[in-house]
Motif scaffolding. Structure first.
Motif, PDB file in Angstrom:
ATOM      1  N   HIS A 149     -32.495   0.682  20.149  1.00  0.00           N
ATOM      2  CA  HIS A 149     -32.920   1.311  18.904  1.00  0.00           C
ATOM      3  C   HIS A 149     -34.119   0.572  18.322  1.00  0.00           C
ATOM      4  N   GLN A 150     -34.891   1.288  17.539  1.00  0.00           N
ATOM      5  CA  GLN A 150     -35.994   0.738  16.753  1.00  0.00           C
ATOM      6  C   GLN A 150     -36.338   1.763  15.686  1.00  0.00           C
ATOM      7  N   TYR A 151     -37.031   1.344  14.646  1.00  0.00           N
ATOM      8  CA  TYR A 151     -37.393   2.298  13.600  1.00  0.00           C
ATOM      9  C   TYR A 151     -38.628   1.791  12.884  1.00  0.00           C
ATOM     10  N   GLY A 152     -39.299   2.686  12.168  1.00  0.00           N
ATOM     11  CA  GLY A 152     -40.501   2.276  11.450  1.00  0.00           C
ATOM     12  C   GLY A 152     -41.078   3.421  10.645  1.00  0.00           C
ATOM     13  N   LYS A 153     -42.311   3.238  10.209  1.00  0.00           N
ATOM     14  CA  LYS A 153     -43.014   4.231   9.398  1.00  0.00           C
ATOM     15  C   LYS A 153     -44.249   4.692  10.166  1.00  0.00           C
TER      16      LYS A 153
ATOM     17  N   LEU B  97     -34.746  -2.757   6.351  1.00  0.00           N
ATOM     18  CA  LEU B  97     -35.890  -2.723   5.445  1.00  0.00           C
ATOM     19  C   LEU B  97     -36.405  -1.290   5.413  1.00  0.00           C
ATOM     20  N   PRO B  98     -36.395  -0.625   4.245  1.00  0.00           N
ATOM     21  CA  PRO B  98     -36.750   0.796   4.213  1.00  0.00           C
ATOM     22  C   PRO B  98     -38.127   1.064   4.810  1.00  0.00           C
ATOM     23  N   THR B  99     -38.258   2.206   5.443  1.00  0.00           N
ATOM     24  CA  THR B  99     -39.570   2.567   5.974  1.00  0.00           C
ATOM     25  C   THR B  99     -40.574   2.742   4.839  1.00  0.00           C
ATOM     26  N   ASP B 100     -40.106   3.114   3.651  1.00  0.00           N
ATOM     27  CA  ASP B 100     -41.006   3.215   2.499  1.00  0.00           C
ATOM     28  C   ASP B 100     -41.589   1.854   2.139  1.00  0.00           C
ATOM     29  N   THR B 101     -40.784   0.793   2.262  1.00  0.00           N
ATOM     30  CA  THR B 101     -41.292  -0.559   2.024  1.00  0.00           C
ATOM     31  C   THR B 101     -42.355  -0.920   3.057  1.00  0.00           C
ATOM     32  N   GLN B 102     -42.113  -0.565   4.306  1.00  0.00           N
ATOM     33  CA  GLN B 102     -43.103  -0.823   5.345  1.00  0.00           C
ATOM     34  C   GLN B 102     -44.424  -0.136   4.996  1.00  0.00           C
ATOM     35  N   LYS B 103     -44.341   1.101   4.536  1.00  0.00           N
ATOM     36  CA  LYS B 103     -45.541   1.830   4.120  1.00  0.00           C
ATOM     37  C   LYS B 103     -46.277   1.071   3.010  1.00  0.00           C
ATOM     38  N   ASN B 104     -45.540   0.577   2.023  1.00  0.00           N
ATOM     39  CA  ASN B 104     -46.177  -0.131   0.907  1.00  0.00           C
ATOM     40  C   ASN B 104     -46.881  -1.399   1.365  1.00  0.00           C
ATOM     41  N   VAL B 105     -46.272  -2.128   2.314  1.00  0.00           N
ATOM     42  CA  VAL B 105     -46.895  -3.341   2.845  1.00  0.00           C
ATOM     43  C   VAL B 105     -48.186  -2.987   3.568  1.00  0.00           C
TER      44      VAL B 105
ATOM     45  N   SER C 250     -45.853   1.412  11.974  1.00  0.00           N
ATOM     46  CA  SER C 250     -45.065   0.186  12.132  1.00  0.00           C
ATOM     47  C   SER C 250     -43.766   0.520  12.852  1.00  0.00           C
ATOM     48  N   THR C 251     -43.318  -0.405  13.707  1.00  0.00           N
ATOM     49  CA  THR C 251     -42.043  -0.266  14.406  1.00  0.00           C
ATOM     50  C   THR C 251     -41.328  -1.611  14.383  1.00  0.00           C
ATOM     51  N   LEU C 252     -40.075  -1.623  13.934  1.00  0.00           N
ATOM     52  CA  LEU C 252     -39.299  -2.856  13.833  1.00  0.00           C
ATOM     53  C   LEU C 252     -38.115  -2.811  14.792  1.00  0.00           C
ATOM     54  N   ARG C 253     -37.831  -3.993  15.351  1.00  0.00           N
ATOM     55  CA  ARG C 253     -36.651  -4.164  16.189  1.00  0.00           C
ATOM     56  C   ARG C 253     -35.816  -5.320  15.658  1.00  0.00           C
TER      57      ARG C 253
END
Length: 305
Positions: free
Chosen positions: A8-12, A55-63, A36-39
């Motif tokens: 699995h992985q996820y991101g924005k 960590l929400p994908t919305d937070t990744q977007k903000n960063v 972005s993709t996080l593992r």
């Protein structure tokens, strides 16, 4: 038999970032599409819906947007490294991060023969690409920087042949000593990890100049090599890229053969001496190659796409 969550992985995905530098009368523009993709250990989010490690994908977007201002974008590779290291170093459950960036080119508009300070037109046939992966926490971290391009269409009207190929009962292709060769190149090149230090991307190394040098090496080989096959051309392109920019450890090339077939005008009593062609976009031959230095370890297989 057991059924398991095997990966699995996820991101924005596809954050469209346009950054202007406006501190002088002559403005600058950088136009990006950032993913972005996080593992890490996020299995509970999938298996039970527990979001406490996510960590929400919305937070990744903000960063992604905040770093465009706070860190600046002096080079796309450094910007992507800053993002990847932030997610790995600042977010406990994250063990690896990947940042993929498409870069859209702009050219300054000319007004009365002069470049305008804050007006551009979209330009260039290719999209520049960057993919950065960072794994492991600070102090035991591994980073890979991969530059590249796509949608880079090149064509030459002569200097290419294709003959002496295998023939069986289904072969209809006629050998030729002179054909049009064209492709929409997709290429990526991974930099030697030795040029990626703990705090920056290759102190003293200019990734923008390296990009132009690699692209120039591709074009030179495509244009000047008397090609016996697109396969041969790709090998020479990859080798030339590494010779031109020694910091490159590996080059990956994918070249769809954009076929051009001589149109039959003889039935109308008109000779066609290699002047009028039918461009056929599919089906097409897809030629791929990997050219690498043998003294640099390969990238982690887990991050191959």
């Amino acid at each position: 038999m057991a059924i398991v969550l095997a990966g699995h992985q996820y991101g924005k995905a596809e954050n469209r970032v346009v950054r202007f530098q406006r501190d002088t009368p002559r403005h600058e523009i950088v136009d990006l599409n950032v993913t972005s993709t996080l593992r890490g250990d996020f299995a509970d989010a999938y298996l039970t819906g527990d979001q406490t490690k996510v960590l929400p994908t919305d937070t990744q977007k903000n960063v992604i947007y905040a770093f465009a201002k706070e860190k600046g974008i002096t080079s796309v590779e450094r910007y992507a490294l800053d993002l990847a290291r932030h997610f790995v170093d600042r977010t406990g459950p994250v063990t690896a991060a990947r940042i993929d960036v498409d870069v859209y080119p702009w050219t300054r508009a000319r007004v009365a023969g002069e470049e305008h300070d804050h007006t551009w037109t979209r330009s260039g046939s290719e999209v520049r690409t960057v993919a950065v992966t960072v794994s492991g926490k600070r102090g035991a971290q591994e980073a890979h920087v991969v530059a590249g391009l796509k949608e880079f269409t090149v064509l030459k009207s002569t200097g290419s042949s294709f003959r002496d190929f295998l023939v069986d009962e289904y072969t209809t292709l006629t050998p030729t000593d002179d054909r049009v060769m064209a492709t929409s190149l997709v290429a990526s090149w991974r930099y030697d990890p030795a040029v990626i230090d703990a705090g920056d991307f290759g102190a003293g190394f200019d990734p923008d100049a390296a990009y132009e040098a690699v692209k120039g090496a591709f074009v030179t080989q495509f244009a000047t090599l008397p090609s016996l096959a697109l396969q041969q051309t790709l090998w020479h392109m990859g080798r030339a890229a590494i010779e031109t920019v020694p910091e490159v450890a590996e080059v990956r090339l994918a070249a769809p053969n954009k076929h051009h077939f001589l149109y039959d005008l003889q039935r109308f009593g008109t000779e066609n001496a290699g002047e009028v062609f039918h461009a056929d976009d599919r089906p097409y031959g897809l030629i791929q190659a990997v050219v690498a230095r043998d003294d640099v370890p390969p990238a982690p297989a887990a991050w191959e796409r």
